[in-house]
Design a protein around this motif. Structure first.
Motif, mmCIF file in Angstrom:
data_model
loop_
_atom_site.group_PDB
_atom_site.id
_atom_site.type_symbol
_atom_site.label_atom_id
_atom_site.label_comp_id
_atom_site.label_asym_id
_atom_site.label_seq_id
_atom_site.Cartn_x
_atom_site.Cartn_y
_atom_site.Cartn_z
ATOM 1 N N ALA A 48 0.945 -1.249 0.037
ATOM 2 C CA ALA A 48 -0.018 -0.111 -0.006
ATOM 3 C C ALA A 48 0.870 1.403 0.046
ATOM 4 N N ALA A 49 1.937 1.145 0.665
ATOM 5 C CA ALA A 49 2.928 2.335 0.732
ATOM 6 C C ALA A 49 3.948 2.435 -0.401
ATOM 7 N N GLY A 50 4.034 1.357 -1.312
ATOM 8 C CA GLY A 50 4.770 1.369 -2.515
ATOM 9 C C GLY A 50 6.114 1.067 -2.150
ATOM 10 N N VAL A 51 6.687 0.600 -1.075
ATOM 11 C CA VAL A 51 8.106 0.379 -0.724
ATOM 12 C C VAL A 51 8.043 -1.236 -0.525
ATOM 13 N N ALA A 52 9.446 -1.528 -0.618
ATOM 14 C CA ALA A 52 9.910 -3.024 -0.353
ATOM 15 C C ALA A 52 9.174 -3.373 1.177
ATOM 16 N N PRO A 53 8.886 -4.506 1.453
ATOM 17 C CA PRO A 53 8.767 -5.117 2.812
ATOM 18 C C PRO A 53 9.966 -4.804 3.875
ATOM 19 N N SER A 54 11.100 -5.060 3.303
ATOM 20 C CA SER A 54 12.133 -4.685 4.245
ATOM 21 C C SER A 54 12.280 -3.207 4.744
ATOM 22 N N THR A 55 11.890 -2.317 3.752
ATOM 23 C CA THR A 55 12.057 -0.847 3.766
ATOM 24 C C THR A 55 10.858 -0.605 4.827
ATOM 25 N N CYS A 56 9.907 -1.182 4.594
ATOM 26 C CA CYS A 56 8.539 -0.994 5.445
ATOM 27 C C CYS A 56 8.857 -1.310 6.735
ATOM 28 N N HIS A 57 9.374 -2.527 7.173
ATOM 29 C CA HIS A 57 9.588 -3.039 8.156
ATOM 30 C C HIS A 57 10.737 -2.109 9.080
ATOM 31 N N GLY A 58 11.687 -1.595 8.436
ATOM 32 C CA GLY A 58 12.722 -0.598 8.847
ATOM 33 C C GLY A 58 11.901 0.657 9.216
ATOM 34 N N ARG A 59 10.952 1.205 8.452
ATOM 35 C CA ARG A 59 10.403 2.523 8.734
ATOM 36 C C ARG A 59 9.498 2.272 10.022
ATOM 37 N N ILE A 60 8.763 1.214 10.103
ATOM 38 C CA ILE A 60 8.039 0.930 11.124
ATOM 39 C C ILE A 60 8.875 0.767 12.439
ATOM 40 N N ARG A 61 10.051 0.223 12.528
ATOM 41 C CA ARG A 61 10.746 0.185 13.503
ATOM 42 C C ARG A 61 11.388 1.653 13.766
ATOM 43 N N SER A 62 11.972 2.387 12.841
ATOM 44 C CA SER A 62 12.243 3.808 13.149
ATOM 45 C C SER A 62 10.962 4.419 13.871
ATOM 46 N N LEU A 63 9.939 4.396 13.400
ATOM 47 C CA LEU A 63 8.676 5.236 13.865
ATOM 48 C C LEU A 63 8.512 4.597 15.473
ATOM 49 N N GLN A 64 8.873 3.397 15.640
ATOM 50 C CA GLN A 64 8.643 3.004 17.112
ATOM 51 C C GLN A 64 9.787 3.624 18.205
ATOM 52 N N ASP A 65 11.080 3.572 17.410
ATOM 53 C CA ASP A 65 12.395 4.055 18.117
ATOM 54 C C ASP A 65 12.227 5.218 18.450
ATOM 55 N N ARG A 66 11.636 6.246 17.571
ATOM 56 C CA ARG A 66 11.638 7.620 17.676
ATOM 57 C C ARG A 66 10.374 8.255 18.625
ATOM 58 N N GLY A 67 9.636 6.866 19.032
ATOM 59 C CA GLY A 67 8.338 7.223 20.103
ATOM 60 C C GLY A 67 7.211 7.865 19.215
ATOM 61 N N ILE A 68 7.150 7.768 17.928
ATOM 62 C CA ILE A 68 5.988 8.073 17.238
ATOM 63 C C ILE A 68 4.988 7.106 17.328
ATOM 64 N N ILE A 69 5.340 5.863 17.048
ATOM 65 C CA ILE A 69 4.367 4.628 17.305
ATOM 66 C C ILE A 69 4.794 4.127 18.647
ATOM 67 N N ARG A 70 3.967 4.425 19.593
ATOM 68 C CA ARG A 70 4.087 4.062 21.161
ATOM 69 C C ARG A 70 3.924 2.926 21.630
ATOM 70 N N GLY A 71 3.029 1.926 20.519
ATOM 71 C CA GLY A 71 2.771 0.551 20.819
ATOM 72 C C GLY A 71 1.687 -0.081 20.089
ATOM 73 N N PHE A 72 1.304 -1.283 20.166
ATOM 74 C CA PHE A 72 0.243 -1.853 19.637
ATOM 75 C C PHE A 72 -0.541 -2.612 20.523
ATOM 76 N N HIS A 73 -1.898 -2.513 20.655
ATOM 77 C CA HIS A 73 -2.779 -3.147 21.623
ATOM 78 C C HIS A 73 -4.019 -3.323 21.182
ATOM 79 N N ALA A 74 -4.526 -4.345 21.911
ATOM 80 C CA ALA A 74 -5.935 -4.770 21.757
ATOM 81 C C ALA A 74 -6.922 -3.955 22.456
ATOM 82 N N ASP A 75 -7.961 -3.434 21.753
ATOM 83 C CA ASP A 75 -9.066 -2.422 22.296
ATOM 84 C C ASP A 75 -10.097 -3.474 22.538
ATOM 85 N N VAL A 76 -10.175 -3.731 24.167
ATOM 86 C CA VAL A 76 -10.967 -4.696 24.576
ATOM 87 C C VAL A 76 -12.096 -3.880 25.211
ATOM 88 N N ASP A 77 -13.397 -4.411 24.948
ATOM 89 C CA ASP A 77 -14.612 -3.783 25.545
ATOM 90 C C ASP A 77 -14.648 -4.262 26.985
#
Length: 173
Positions: A48-77
């Motif tokens: 969807a982003a038009g990048v290689a999977p390895s590039t996408c993985h690196g970008r997601i990791r960078s977003l996490q390392d930089r504190g932009i993505i703070r985590g992934f969680h389940a939204d439980v009722d």
């Protein structure tokens, strides 16, 4: 100012917010996709982003390392797990207690009923979102836990009748 990331790519820092660098369009799209579905597979995000999977993985990791993505969680009722009564509790601290805000924040974070903690302006210091089993549990939380704390000057509890989380399909305000 430009900074080169070890994971590839260069980004600029915003002068008024050096904690979070300016995001490029690919980063913004990745974030948008993850906000819509945090379980979306990396290869689908990459496509969807038009990048290689390895590039996408690196970008997601960078977003996490930089504190932009703070985590992934389940939204439980909360109701589905026996905590069907939700409330907002505004807490005012004594003036002398404001020197130890971090300690009080840790105390609040350790309470099982607490869903979210907000440090706010105005005549209150904190606003907490809680989910409990029933009105007795809410009374116990306020009367036996919060109100008895020496740093607490007062509380104001508002019961939540309905909690509606905006979705992408919701009209923008």
């Amino acid at each position: 100012m430009s900074i080169h990331s070890e994971r590839g790519g260069t980004f600029s820092q915003e002068p008024n917010n050096s904690r979070h660098p300016i995001l490029d369009e690919t980063d913004r799209l990745i974030i948008q996709l993850l906000q819509a579905d945090a379980r979306m597979p990396n290869n689908a995000i990459a496509a969807a982003a038009g990048v290689a999977p390895s590039t996408c993985h690196g970008r997601i990791r960078s977003l996490q390392d930089r504190g932009i993505i703070r985590g992934f969680h389940a939204d439980v009722d909360p109701a589905a797990v026996g905590r069907g009564l939700q409330a907002l509790i505004a807490i005012r601290l004594h003036a002398h207690a404001r020197a130890n805000l971090t300690e009080f924040e840790k105390y609040l974070a350790g309470l099982p009923a607490v869903e979210s903690i907000f440090f706010v302006t105005g005549d209150r210091d904190f606003l907490i979102h809680v989910a409990v089993a029933d009105s007795g549990a809410l009374r116990e939380l306020v009367a036996a836990n919060l109100s008895l704390r020496p740093e607490v000057a007062g509380t104001n509890t508002t019961v939540i009748f309905e909690y509606i989380r905006p979705t992408e399909s919701s009209p923008a305000a």
